[in-house]
Design an enzyme around this catalytic site. Structure first.
Site, short mmCIF file in Angstrom:
data_model
loop_
_atom_site.label_atom_id
_atom_site.label_comp_id
_atom_site.label_asym_id
_atom_site.label_seq_id
_atom_site.Cartn_x
_atom_site.Cartn_y
_atom_site.Cartn_z
N GLU A 60 0.93 -1.24 -0.13
CA GLU A 60 0.08 0.15 0.03
C GLU A 60 0.84 1.07 0.00
O GLU A 60 0.57 2.46 -0.70
CB GLU A 60 -0.98 0.07 1.15
CG GLU A 60 -1.93 -1.26 1.15
CD GLU A 60 -1.56 -2.23 2.08
OE1 GLU A 60 -2.04 -2.85 2.92
OE2 GLU A 60 -0.07 -2.65 2.00
N SER A 179 18.51 -42.49 -10.11
CA SER A 179 17.19 -41.56 -10.34
C SER A 179 17.54 -40.17 -11.21
O SER A 179 16.54 -39.73 -11.48
CB SER A 179 16.72 -41.20 -9.11
OG SER A 179 17.68 -40.42 -8.38
N SER A 233 18.02 -37.72 12.62
CA SER A 233 17.79 -37.99 14.00
C SER A 233 18.80 -38.26 14.91
O SER A 233 18.92 -37.93 16.02
CB SER A 233 16.82 -39.37 13.93
OG SER A 233 15.40 -38.89 13.52
N LEU A 307 11.44 -40.95 4.36
CA LEU A 307 10.86 -39.76 4.76
C LEU A 307 9.85 -39.02 4.24
O LEU A 307 8.72 -38.49 5.11
CB LEU A 307 12.23 -38.54 4.78
CG LEU A 307 11.86 -37.07 5.41
CD1 LEU A 307 11.28 -37.41 7.12
CD2 LEU A 307 12.85 -36.24 5.49
#
Length: 396
Positions: A60, A179, A233, A307
């Site tokens: 604004e 991959s 972890s 995951l």
């Protein structure tokens, strides 16, 4: 603007222009929302702009200053704003005060602001100043730009999407781990744009150990790249990992190694210790709550099947961002590791929101309908609540 448009059509057209201003600041406003503003009178733009990086003017103010720099008086004009103007002092003064001082005749907003410091007060302040207020114009498009901000403010967790790349038969890697690359360069570039729009790019230690990725936005020109984060972890992150390059990294662990943590801290790696869940694994919902408390609006997840599946099972994923390549991989690894179901009624159901061709591949977007509806109702309710309170006065 086409003079033959109805008032409703004109409002939508001008709001779409304000949304375009918000998209121009897609990568630079975090943790603030992406907001655009256009000030119009007689079918002519007096000023417009988007919110600047934190500490800079909001949309604004940018629009008002542009009009002033052109020597244009905005009194009686209409401002189209993609989010309810702020009504509190933060890094900058309240935008609603500037709009009132400018003596605008009307303000149209796409959606309410769930920030507890705003929460409908901006709309009420405008009405109490005698300024006509319209709400809900292009609400879904505005929410799509700021789902993460709304989620953080209303439920205390970021909006999280899971990025996946797979063949037509839903395979993400060969059994030998290969991959690269299932999808083509256009899809990979598009994925980097989605990384860049997030606040945090999140992966798992399995991906780091297997691929040694950078997880950065090197193909996107942005002065405000997202932070990178790893779920680790047992704190196995190699200290010679490529991603440890001096830029900030978050590591979420459930076990402490204070000597290693001290060494990592010297290289701008912050280890966050969180409670365990399911044995040694970090409590994933606790990760999301921590990120939201740290000002994170959106999380972009690029991780392996384990995951990815764990995040889905823990209810930490709001949206899927899937790149589908026109190939068949047969006996290969799947996209996510989820437990077997005994009934299809137990399967999480997503709703497609967008399908686009990106190079030779398809990009599919799908979100959990209940999650989206909850955010939509929140920002819509704010507008209704503000409207339910009649103006205290009609003077300026």
């Amino acid at each position: 603007m086409n003079a033959s448009l109805s008032p409703e059509q004109a409002d939508e057209a001008w709001m779409r222009r304000a949304l375009a201003q918000a998209r121009q600041v897609m990568f630079s406003t975090r943790p603030n929302p992406r907001v655009g503003c256009v000030i119009v009178r007689g079918g002519q733009v007096l000023g417009e702009g988007g919110t600047q990086p934190p500490g800079g003017p909001h949309a604004e103010i940018v629009a008002l200053r542009q009009a002033a720099s052109r020597g244009l008086d905005v009194a009686g004009a209409t401002a189209y704003v993609t989010l309810e103007p702020c009504s509190h002092y933060g890094r900058t003064p309240p935008c609603v005060d500037a709009l009132v001082s400018a003596r605008l005749g009307r303000v149209v907003v796409a959606m309410g602001d769930p920030n507890p410091q705003v929460n409908g007060r901006g709309l009420r302040t405008l009405r109490e100043a005698g300024i006509a207020v319209g709400t809900g114009v292009c609400l879904d498009q505005a929410l799509e730009l700021n789902a993460g901000f709304v989620a953080r403010m209303s439920r205390g967790t970021p909006w999280t999407w899971l990025k996946l790349a797979a063949s037509l038969d839903g395979r993400s890697a060969l059994h030998n781990g290969v991959s690269k690359w299932i999808t083509g360069p256009a899809a990979r570039q598009d994925g980097h744009l989605w990384r860049a729009r997030s606040c945090v790019v999140l992966s798992g230690i399995g991906t780091v150990l297997a691929d040694d990725p950078l997880l950065d936005t090197r193909t996107v020109d942005t002065a405000h790249p997202p932070r990178r984060a790893v779920i680790d972890s047992t704190l196995r992150l190699p200290e010679d990992a490529r991603m440890i390059d001096g830029r900030p990294i978050l590591v979420f662990a459930a076990q402490a190694d204070h000597d290693k943590m001290a060494r990592l801290a010297q290289r701008n790696v912050q280890v966050v210790l969180l409670p365990q869940a399911d044995g040694q694994r970090v409590d994933l919902p606790a990760v999301m709550r921590w990120l939201a408390a740290d000002g994170v609006n959106e999380v972009h997840v690029e991780a392996g099947p384990m995951l990815s599946g764990a995040l889905l099972a823990a209810g930490c994923v709001d949206e899927l961002l899937v790149y589908s390549a026109p190939m068949l991989m047969g006996d290969a690894a799947g996209m996510v590791a989820l437990p077997a179901l005994q009934d299809l009624d137990l399967a999480p159901r997503f709703a497609y929101t967008d399908v686009a061709r990106v190079g030779e591949d398809l990009r599919l977007r799908a979100h959990l309908p209940a999650r989206w509806l909850a955010l939509r109702q929140r920002v819509q309710l704010l507008a209704h609540e503000a409207q339910a309170h009649p103006p205290a006065s009609t003077g300026v």
